[in-house]
Structures are given as structure tokens and as C-alpha cells.
Design an enzyme around this catalytic site. Sequence first.
Site, PDB file in Angstrom:
ATOM      1  N   CYS A 168      49.171  33.771  37.278  1.00 58.79           N
ATOM      2  CA  CYS A 168      49.430  34.980  36.503  1.00 58.79           C
ATOM      3  C   CYS A 168      50.618  34.749  35.577  1.00 58.79           C
ATOM      4  O   CYS A 168      50.767  35.415  34.561  1.00 58.79           O
ATOM      5  CB  CYS A 168      49.704  36.146  37.429  1.00 58.79           C
ATOM      6  SG  CYS A 168      50.801  35.665  38.749  1.00 58.79           S
ATOM      7  N   GLU A 214      50.167  44.072  41.632  1.00 64.41           N
ATOM      8  CA  GLU A 214      50.665  43.079  40.675  1.00 64.41           C
ATOM      9  C   GLU A 214      49.440  42.574  39.935  1.00 64.41           C
ATOM     10  O   GLU A 214      48.487  42.089  40.559  1.00 64.41           O
ATOM     11  CB  GLU A 214      51.401  41.950  41.399  1.00 64.41           C
ATOM     12  CG  GLU A 214      52.607  42.428  42.222  1.00 64.41           C
ATOM     13  CD  GLU A 214      53.619  43.253  41.432  1.00 64.41           C
ATOM     14  OE1 GLU A 214      53.752  43.046  40.204  1.00 64.41           O
ATOM     15  OE2 GLU A 214      54.270  44.137  42.026  1.00 64.41           O
TER      16      GLU A 214
HETATM   17  P1  NAD Z   1      40.196  40.144  40.378  1.00 56.92           P
HETATM   18  O1  NAD Z   1      40.757  41.413  39.856  1.00 56.92           O
HETATM   19  O2  NAD Z   1      38.882  39.699  39.900  1.00 56.92           O
HETATM   20  O3  NAD Z   1      40.079  40.229  41.979  1.00 56.92           O
HETATM   21  C1  NAD Z   1      41.168  40.624  42.772  1.00 56.92           C
HETATM   22  C2  NAD Z   1      40.635  41.190  44.066  1.00 56.92           C
HETATM   23  O4  NAD Z   1      39.905  42.385  43.783  1.00 56.92           O
HETATM   24  C3  NAD Z   1      39.650  40.279  44.795  1.00 56.92           C
HETATM   25  O5  NAD Z   1      39.804  40.433  46.179  1.00 56.92           O
HETATM   26  C4  NAD Z   1      38.313  40.802  44.343  1.00 56.92           C
HETATM   27  O6  NAD Z   1      37.278  40.467  45.253  1.00 56.92           O
HETATM   28  C5  NAD Z   1      38.587  42.288  44.291  1.00 56.92           C
HETATM   29  N1  NAD Z   1      37.698  43.042  43.404  1.00 56.92           N
HETATM   30  C6  NAD Z   1      37.094  42.614  42.269  1.00 56.92           C
HETATM   31  N2  NAD Z   1      36.389  43.618  41.732  1.00 56.92           N
HETATM   32  C7  NAD Z   1      36.555  44.696  42.523  1.00 56.92           C
HETATM   33  C8  NAD Z   1      36.089  46.045  42.488  1.00 56.92           C
HETATM   34  N3  NAD Z   1      35.303  46.472  41.504  1.00 56.92           N
HETATM   35  N4  NAD Z   1      36.489  46.876  43.467  1.00 56.92           N
HETATM   36  C9  NAD Z   1      37.296  46.459  44.446  1.00 56.92           C
HETATM   37  N5  NAD Z   1      37.773  45.200  44.546  1.00 56.92           N
HETATM   38  C10 NAD Z   1      37.405  44.331  43.587  1.00 56.92           C
HETATM   39  O7  NAD Z   1      41.315  39.013  40.166  1.00 56.92           O
HETATM   40  P2  NAD Z   1      41.261  37.460  40.512  1.00 56.92           P
HETATM   41  O8  NAD Z   1      40.308  36.792  39.573  1.00 56.92           O
HETATM   42  O9  NAD Z   1      41.093  37.231  41.957  1.00 56.92           O
HETATM   43  O10 NAD Z   1      42.756  37.032  40.155  1.00 56.92           O
HETATM   44  C11 NAD Z   1      43.155  36.858  38.828  1.00 56.92           C
HETATM   45  C12 NAD Z   1      43.925  38.044  38.317  1.00 56.92           C
HETATM   46  O11 NAD Z   1      45.004  38.300  39.190  1.00 56.92           O
HETATM   47  C13 NAD Z   1      44.555  37.791  36.959  1.00 56.92           C
HETATM   48  O12 NAD Z   1      44.427  38.941  36.167  1.00 56.92           O
HETATM   49  C14 NAD Z   1      46.012  37.496  37.289  1.00 56.92           C
HETATM   50  O13 NAD Z   1      46.908  37.746  36.243  1.00 56.92           O
HETATM   51  C15 NAD Z   1      46.224  38.399  38.458  1.00 56.92           C
HETATM   52  N6  NAD Z   1      47.339  37.954  39.300  1.00 56.92           N
HETATM   53  C16 NAD Z   1      48.524  38.623  39.165  1.00 56.92           C
HETATM   54  C17 NAD Z   1      49.621  38.240  39.911  1.00 56.92           C
HETATM   55  C18 NAD Z   1      50.933  38.963  39.768  1.00 56.92           C
HETATM   56  O14 NAD Z   1      51.830  38.747  40.580  1.00 56.92           O
HETATM   57  N7  NAD Z   1      51.084  39.826  38.776  1.00 56.92           N
HETATM   58  C19 NAD Z   1      49.505  37.174  40.802  1.00 56.92           C
HETATM   59  C20 NAD Z   1      48.272  36.527  40.918  1.00 56.92           C
HETATM   60  C21 NAD Z   1      47.190  36.930  40.162  1.00 56.92           C
END
Ligand code: NAD
Length: 546
Positions: free
Chosen positions: A328, A294
Site C-alpha cells: 500500500c 486502512e
Molecule cells: P481488497 O479490498 O480486494 O480485499 C480486502 C479484503 O476484503 C479481503 O479479505 C477480501 O476478500 C475482502 N473483500 C473483497 N470484496 C469484498 C466485499 N465485497 N465484501 C466484503 N469483503 C470483501 O484488497 P486486497 O486486494 O486484498 O489488498 C489490496 C488493497 O489493500 C490495496 O488497495 C492496498 O492499498 C490496501 N492496503 C492498505 C494498507 C494500509 O495500511 N493502508 C495495507 C495493505 C493493503
Amino acid sequence: MSNTSLFHYALPKNEPILSYAHNSVERKELNKVLTTFLSQKVDIPLIINNKPVKTNKTLPLLQPHDIKHELGKYHLAGETDITNAITSCLQAKTKWEAMSFENRANVFLKAADLIAGKYRAQMNAATMLGQSKNVYQSEIDAICELADFFRFNVYFLSQIYQQQPISSDGILNRMEYRPLEGFVYAVTPFNFTAIGANLVCAPALCGNVVIWKPSPSQMLSAYWTMQILIEAGLPEGVINLIVGNDIIISKICLQQKEFSGLHFTGSTLVFNQLWKQIADNVLFYKNYPRIVGETGGKDFVLVHASAQVKQVATALIRGAFEYQGQKCSAVSRAYIPASMANALKTLLVQECKKIKMGHINNFGNFVNAVINEKAFMRIEKYITIAKKNSEAKIIFGGNCNQSKGYFIQPTIIETTNPKFITMQEEIFGPVLTLYVYDDKAFDDTLKLVNETSQYALTGAVFATDRSIIDKASEALAHAAGNFYINDKPSGAVVGQQPFGGARKSGTNDKAGSMLNLYRWLSARTIKETFQPPTDFAYPYMNSKKR
Ligand code: NAD
């Protein structure tokens, strides 16, 4: 002895939201815990086999609203810790998947009760301090949504288990809902304590073992979640929590033969990278892994001239600025009919002036800090673009200050270009862009809403004219996975509005519903014949004549 009965799980009720009104019992209790958390330094280990693992590398645990006051530190996994966590999961697997459903389920039901009872104040304090949520935003997330996920998932899975194929005379057909072979890798975001826990616990409830890699910005509440699960009876190794270098952890997890599924929530960019890595390893895996993600959103509110201005203003302010726009589902682009524009803008500015921003300790604050410096810089960049561009003007806010914490004032931009950058890209902060359209161009505006962004997570239409609601629902059928009529597009409740979007917003596997649980199951069909035939010939072969 395995169980001798089929147990019934009733449809749960959503956990009630407590008010935290002045002098309420819950507020006094929470204040005590906040004071304790603020006066001590926590030391967060990795958790492998239910045991704390401390490493020689740590990072400080910051409070986004008070960056000089560290809450403690958390430990970072090295390569050996990562492989130890995977081995521990795989060792725990046989026993966990063989455990009867009620024993697995009751771990999560007990955890839900601990969260909503004994540890309510601790879960809220951890979420408020670590993720900069005010008390209401924390209560609806870390308590109500989390307890709901645990309780509803048990109910939904019990319903799935009951779904059985038909049988015919002399034959009994059955379906077994096995967990996946191998382990699930859960990579979770900072913005919801409940999402972090659900991404891990939904597969675990189904009998899977899970590596949990939370966001470094959610460590405090993730740590409390793990401790509660252990107190609730989670066996060793079923869930192992590791944090460290995201790229290395993912690389090691995704190159295991036994990797069987990714449960991800976060940005589209990271999900795309993980998907590609999985594709590169596909020949090597024992099974085709399940990929559930998501991701981002660019959530819209489309206002029709028949809508009521006060309702629209309230939905925009709550929808765009609650939790600093870091949901989100937060509204970030709104389409306003010209006939309502002046009245709406005046009301928005008048109401936004009342918004207070600051530390979570002050319960009068509606807005707190954004999660970290990276987010602050990203959001500030978009505001600066709007300030400098002749197609946009800031009609409210625009101030960014990181001297004490990462504070971004709720900001409303008005643009004359419906494809302006802040109408298209996910900002993930308290920034709302308005585009005013000619009342007569409603149909064209529907097209704009549908085609402006790559995402399709949430969206809302405000109108009182029923034919308009009907038209918008149809025209925007694929523009949002969660569509709202005369309501803000955020605040989905488990069991009521299963959540998820399509296009570049994810695989739309609807967290908090049966659909998500199916992804962590691999069904086995069993046909049993009571009187197997003993002659290969069929009756039609008795006579040669046609
Ligand atoms: P993010 O993508 O920065 O991080 C998400 C996860 O991925 C974290 O655990 C992070 O440590 C990890 N991560 C980051 N870079 C990585 C890499 N290169 N390789 C592997 N893992 C990595 O997102 P965030 O800032 O934690 O959350 C915000 C984002 O999440 C927004 O885009 C938001 O829209 C989305 N979100 C979506 C939903 C949904 O249901 N669609 C719900 C909540 C948040």
C-alpha cells in the site's frame, strides 16, 4: 486465583532480519521446507473452536508465479459455518476477557517466538509460495513484522493499562480498559501476512473475540498463523477463521446485534461498502461499533533539484517495484525536476535492465508475480492506456505475460499531464509514473502533489536543501500519514514508523502503535469514595447573609 502482582513488560527489540545468503543455515532450512510444500497438497479447513471444519465446497490454492502447479485447496464456509463461528466467539468471550493480562499476552509472545524460531521456514515458505514474495520480502513481513506486532502490542497495552487518572483526598479513581462488548470482525488483505495476523490479534490481545476473514489469496500463511496461535495456547473460539463468499460472510457478521468493531485493511472501495452496511444496521446494534480501516494509496516521491540522483533512482526502484508494487506504501507517482530528468531516466533504465523476474525458487529474482488474474488484468489495463495515450510514453517495461504466472514487467511511464490517470488512481502493481516539472515551479508542484489524488497514505521528499525539506513537510502535512525525508516511502517498521494514512487511505489508526489498541478498548472509570458524606447540606448554606 487471579494474579497477585503487576508484571513488567520491557520495550522489545525489532526481530533481526536474517540474510539467507548462499549456504547460510536459514537458507538450507527454508529450501527443505519449500521442497516439501511443493511436493504435497495442502487441505486448508475453516478453523472454528480451534478445530478444523471441512465443507463440501473448496477452491484450489494457486501459486501466482506458477499457476499450473496447485498447492492444494481450501474450504469455503456456508451460512451455518458462519453463524457457528460467531456463536463460538461469543461463547469464548466471558472466559477470555476475564483471563489475566499476562496469560493473554503470553499467548502472543509465545507465538512470536514460534514464528521467529521453530516455524520461521514454514511461515516464509507459505508466504513465498502463496503470495509470491521473494525471500527478503517474506522475511521482513511474515517473520520480522509479524513477531514485532505481537511483541510490541503486548508492551504498548501494558503501558496503556498503567495510564490512570488522578485521585483526590478520600477518593480513589481508576480506569479499567475493558474489551468491547460483542465480537470484532477482521477483514484482511492478501499483501502482508503480518497485517492479516495483526488485524486479528491486536483486538484479541485486548480481550476481544474475533472472526477472521482473510483474503482468499493469503490462505496458506493465514492457516499457518492460526496453527501457530493454537500451539501457543490460544483458547478455543477466541479467533475463528472463515473464508468463503465475501459478501455473504460480511452480511451475516455485520447484521449481528453483538457486532462491535470492524478491523479492515484492503481497498477503499470495499471499506466504503462495509462502512455503509454498518451505517444501515446502526439502529440494531447493542453498541456503536468501532470502524478501523486502512485502505488504498497513491504514494508519491517529490524530488527537488538539490537531491542526489543515485539516491533517488534507488528509492524509486525499490519503492515502486519491491513486491511487484503491491505494498500500500509503494511509490507510484514521482515528480522530477527538469534539470535532473535526463540523468535520472538514464539511470533508472540502466538499473531496471538488471532486474530479474520469475519464480520465488530462484533467489536471484527481485520481482515475482502479481497476486492473481484479476490484479494482472487491472494492471495490464493501466499499461495499455499509457501505451495508447499521446500524453504518456513507456520508458521502461510494459510487458505482461500470464502464460506461466501473473508476470508484469516493472514499468516506468513518463507523462506530460500531471493529472494523467496513472498519476491519480491506485494501480497496485509494478508501475511507476514520472512527471517532469520545471525547476522553477517547485511551489506549484507541491500543490499538485497535495491535490492530485484522493489518497494520503505515504510520500517522500528528496532534497539536500533544508529550507526545501521544511517547506515540503509543511505544504504536504495532510498529503501522507507516513512522510519520509530522503528515503523511499515503503518499509515501515513496527515501533519505529507507526503506519496509516488519512483522506481516502483510511482512518489512520496507526497499526503497530498504542493508537490502534485504544480502538479495541472501552474504558470504564471507577470512582471510589472512602468516607461518603452523610449530610446533603453544603457549608455555604449555614448563613443566609451574603
Ligand atoms: P481488497 O479490498 O480486494 O480485499 C480486502 C479484503 O476484503 C479481503 O479479505 C477480501 O476478500 C475482502 N473483500 C473483497 N470484496 C469484498 C466485499 N465485497 N465484501 C466484503 N469483503 C470483501 O484488497 P486486497 O486486494 O486484498 O489488498 C489490496 C488493497 O489493500 C490495496 O488497495 C492496498 O492499498 C490496501 N492496503 C492498505 C494498507 C494500509 O495500511 N493502508 C495495507 C495493505 C493493503
